[in-house]
Design a protein around this motif. Sequence first.
Motif, short mmCIF file in Angstrom:
data_model
loop_
_atom_site.label_atom_id
_atom_site.label_comp_id
_atom_site.label_asym_id
_atom_site.label_seq_id
_atom_site.Cartn_x
_atom_site.Cartn_y
_atom_site.Cartn_z
N HIS A 91 0.80 -1.22 0.00
CA HIS A 91 0.00 0.00 0.00
C HIS A 91 0.84 1.27 0.00
N ASP A 93 1.34 4.59 -1.82
CA ASP A 93 0.52 5.42 -2.71
C ASP A 93 1.24 6.67 -3.20
N THR A 94 2.24 7.14 -2.45
CA THR A 94 2.85 8.43 -2.75
C THR A 94 4.36 8.35 -2.79
N SER A 148 -3.55 0.94 -5.41
CA SER A 148 -4.63 1.92 -5.42
C SER A 148 -4.49 2.75 -6.69
N ARG A 149 -5.56 3.45 -7.07
CA ARG A 149 -5.48 4.33 -8.23
C ARG A 149 -4.38 5.37 -8.02
N GLN A 150 -4.32 5.93 -6.83
CA GLN A 150 -3.31 6.95 -6.55
C GLN A 150 -1.91 6.39 -6.71
N GLY A 151 -1.67 5.19 -6.18
CA GLY A 151 -0.36 4.58 -6.29
C GLY A 151 0.03 4.33 -7.74
N GLU A 153 -1.13 5.82 -10.43
CA GLU A 153 -0.92 7.09 -11.13
C GLU A 153 0.42 7.72 -10.77
N ASN A 154 0.96 7.36 -9.60
CA ASN A 154 2.25 7.90 -9.15
C ASN A 154 3.42 6.98 -9.48
N THR A 155 3.21 5.99 -10.34
CA THR A 155 4.27 5.01 -10.62
C THR A 155 5.58 5.67 -11.04
N GLU A 177 -10.78 -1.43 -4.50
CA GLU A 177 -10.90 -0.01 -4.21
C GLU A 177 -11.81 0.69 -5.23
#
Length: 252
Positions: A91, A93-94, A148-151, A153-155, A177
């Motif tokens: 998990h 994400d950032t 997660s979508r956020q994770g 998108e931050n690849t 999610e």
Amino acid sequence: MSLRTKGETGDALGTWVKLPDPESVEIMAHAGFDFVVIDLEHTAMDLRAVSTHVAMARSLAVDPLVRVPDHGHSAIQRVLDAGAAGVVVPHVDTVAQAEAAVRSTRFPPWGTRGSGGTSRAGRWGTLPRDEYLDFGNNGALCVVQLESRQGIENTAGILAVDGIDSVFVGAADLSMEMGVPASDAQVQDLITHALEAASDAGRSIGTAAGTSEQGLAALARGFDYVVVSNDTSILANGARQIVNAVYPDQAG
């Protein structure tokens, strides 16, 4: 085996280890898996079992990774000193979370990991200190799970963090999610985004699969390594096949 650089050693095959008994790792090693991921996130396993698993894997030339239960510094430090080849951090994400994971795996001045040279990682105090520190800073793998979508998108940003060796896509949690099946186009588009970001960065990317067929499909899609099934499912499915063959009328 290395999971660092995309295409460095070709495809790699691993499996989850969820049972505490060392025979699980021994069986997987003899079966021919390249690596195992000892799972502390979704099991009741304790650090003593992890330590025994790591020793068994090392003795059989199979790389032992450990999925830690969370982002906690203590768990990361302890499994690395138990001799793990690296950690899988769930998990993430950032970019900030990725940076924190790296700091937990590295010694100062690059991180906050304390020195424990009398552990297995330091060969019980017999490994020269510079070798112990060098493996911790340059050898131990830091793999982060994007689930997660956020994770996802931050690849690109996460892979740009110095010390992040690889990303691992958790499609099951991602789809949960988003409230759609893993096969949904929204999920698949995000997975494609992660694959493209990893390719652009020249870094490896992995994922999990329930079956060998799904694992082969993941590798064909561009993943560099795949973690297929786990010791408990392999045991349960094998047992069910035997019972169903003997009692076909009761097959479930």
